[in-house]
Design a protein around this motif. Structure first.
Motif, PDB file in Angstrom:
ATOM      1  N   ILE A   1       7.509 -41.924 -70.148  1.00 31.07           N
ATOM      2  CA  ILE A   1       8.858 -41.407 -70.401  1.00 31.07           C
ATOM      3  C   ILE A   1       9.846 -42.475 -69.948  1.00 31.07           C
ATOM      4  N   SER A   2      10.832 -42.750 -70.803  1.00 31.99           N
ATOM      5  CA  SER A   2      11.956 -43.616 -70.426  1.00 31.99           C
ATOM      6  C   SER A   2      13.196 -42.739 -70.340  1.00 31.99           C
ATOM      7  N   PHE A   3      14.037 -42.994 -69.336  1.00 34.09           N
ATOM      8  CA  PHE A   3      15.208 -42.153 -69.124  1.00 34.09           C
ATOM      9  C   PHE A   3      16.438 -43.038 -68.969  1.00 34.09           C
ATOM     10  N   ASN A   4      17.482 -42.752 -69.760  1.00 33.95           N
ATOM     11  CA  ASN A   4      18.744 -43.491 -69.685  1.00 33.95           C
ATOM     12  C   ASN A   4      19.839 -42.491 -69.347  1.00 33.95           C
ATOM     13  N   LYS A   5      20.184 -42.412 -68.051  1.00 35.09           N
ATOM     14  CA  LYS A   5      21.118 -41.390 -67.587  1.00 35.09           C
ATOM     15  C   LYS A   5      22.516 -41.593 -68.182  1.00 35.09           C
ATOM     16  N   SER A   6      22.978 -42.841 -68.271  1.00 33.62           N
ATOM     17  CA  SER A   6      24.331 -43.083 -68.773  1.00 33.62           C
ATOM     18  C   SER A   6      24.469 -42.701 -70.241  1.00 33.62           C
ATOM     19  N   ALA A   7      23.387 -42.910 -71.005  1.00 30.24           N
ATOM     20  CA  ALA A   7      23.412 -42.559 -72.428  1.00 30.24           C
ATOM     21  C   ALA A   7      23.002 -41.112 -72.665  1.00 30.24           C
ATOM     22  N   LYS A   8      22.549 -40.442 -71.626  1.00 29.93           N
ATOM     23  CA  LYS A   8      22.053 -39.065 -71.727  1.00 29.93           C
ATOM     24  C   LYS A   8      20.949 -38.961 -72.781  1.00 29.93           C
ATOM     25  N   GLN A   9      19.999 -39.893 -72.666  1.00 33.84           N
ATOM     26  CA  GLN A   9      18.883 -39.917 -73.601  1.00 33.84           C
ATOM     27  C   GLN A   9      17.587 -40.134 -72.837  1.00 33.84           C
ATOM     28  N   PHE A  10      16.513 -39.592 -73.376  1.00 36.56           N
ATOM     29  CA  PHE A  10      15.196 -39.867 -72.828  1.00 36.56           C
ATOM     30  C   PHE A  10      14.188 -39.857 -73.959  1.00 36.56           C
ATOM     31  N   SER A  11      13.106 -40.564 -73.754  1.00 32.86           N
ATOM     32  CA  SER A  11      12.143 -40.707 -74.845  1.00 32.86           C
ATOM     33  C   SER A  11      10.718 -40.693 -74.313  1.00 32.86           C
ATOM     34  N   LEU A  12       9.811 -40.334 -75.199  1.00 32.11           N
ATOM     35  CA  LEU A  12       8.372 -40.323 -74.902  1.00 32.11           C
ATOM     36  C   LEU A  12       7.709 -41.378 -75.773  1.00 32.11           C
ATOM     37  N   HIS A  13       6.940 -42.244 -75.132  1.00 33.32           N
ATOM     38  CA  HIS A  13       6.146 -43.227 -75.855  1.00 33.32           C
ATOM     39  C   HIS A  13       4.678 -42.888 -75.647  1.00 33.32           C
ATOM     40  N   ILE A  14       3.936 -42.798 -76.741  1.00 31.41           N
ATOM     41  CA  ILE A  14       2.485 -42.609 -76.661  1.00 31.41           C
ATOM     42  C   ILE A  14       1.859 -43.928 -77.096  1.00 31.41           C
ATOM     43  N   MET A  15       1.292 -44.633 -76.135  1.00 28.65           N
ATOM     44  CA  MET A  15       0.686 -45.932 -76.421  1.00 28.65           C
ATOM     45  C   MET A  15      -0.744 -45.732 -76.925  1.00 28.65           C
TER      46      MET A  15
END
Lengths: 112, 113
Positions: free
Chosen positions: A64-78
């Motif tokens: 999971i990557s989290f960008n608090k300032s952009a209010k976005q988060f993402s899931l990467h499945i490698m």
């Protein structure tokens, strides 16, 4: 009104590829961000979580990557595997709130 | 041991009928939920109980009535079923509020004809 927006609605990836799912939220009071995985015919199950004071969290092939300032988060499945084929939901809640707001879900299909 | 169980698994019924879905959890959790998942897989919270007290009641038609006889059980009764009620209904439980893992049951697939 959906409090967590999730994209894409579906994606197809080849075995060994990377699956990326993005989520965005508006409520800055949210402080808990879980991801749930749902296989066909089953109930959702917790996959991985992150809190806003952490920018990245990795568990095995899931990150999971989290960008608090952009209010976005993402899931990467490698290194995506056919067994990862499922619907993935991002969600958000506040610490003292019983309500978990889910995204609309992303159906991931991993082709062998 | 099944953590969160629901009965029945499938429910096929006619419009206008009344039906109930039962949910039990053996995790010792204080909070239980009902969700509706539509054909597009969108998960919508319907109700939540904490220690047998109703704490979340989303904009759900009053044909839907939850009942919690004790902390381990949360049942859902639906009156005068409509075609639009066809969906998968999930029960879930958690040890506390929003920042805790919710454990989902296997779902009840309701089809209204």
């Amino acid at each position: 009104q959906q409090q967590v927006k999730q994209s894409p609605q579906s994606l197809i990836v080849q075995k060994g590829g990377i699956s990326i799912i993005n989520c965005a939220y508006e409520n800055t009071a949210f402080d808990y961000f879980p991801w749930y995985q749902q296989f066909p015919g089953k109930g959702p199950a917790l996959l991985i979580t992150i809190r806003p004071d952490v920018s990245e969290k990795k568990e095995g092939r899931f990150t999971i990557s989290f960008n608090k300032s952009a209010k976005q988060f993402s899931l990467h499945i490698m290194d995506s595997q056919p067994g990862d084929s499922a619907t993935y939901f991002c969600a958000a809640s506040m610490r003292n709130d019983y309500k978990l707001s889910f995204g609309a879900g992303t159906t991931v299909t991993v082709r062998a | 041991d099944t953590a969160v169980s629901q009965t029945p698994k499938y429910l096929v019924t006619q419009m206008g009928n009344d039906k109930s879905i039962k949910c039990e959890q053996n995790l010792g959790h204080d909070t239980m939920y009902w969700y509706k998942q539509d054909s597009k897989k969108f998960l919508k919270i319907m109700f939540s109980y904490n220690n047998k007290e109703l704490i979340i009641n989303e904009t759900v038609p009053n044909r839907f009535s939850p009942k919690s006889p004790d902390k381990a059980h949360l049942n859902l009764h639906i009156n005068s079923l409509e075609l639009g009620d066809s969906a998968v209904y999930f029960c879930a439980s958690s040890s506390a509020g929003g920042a805790e893992t919710q454990y989902f049951g296997p779902g009840t697939r309701l089809l209204v004809l």
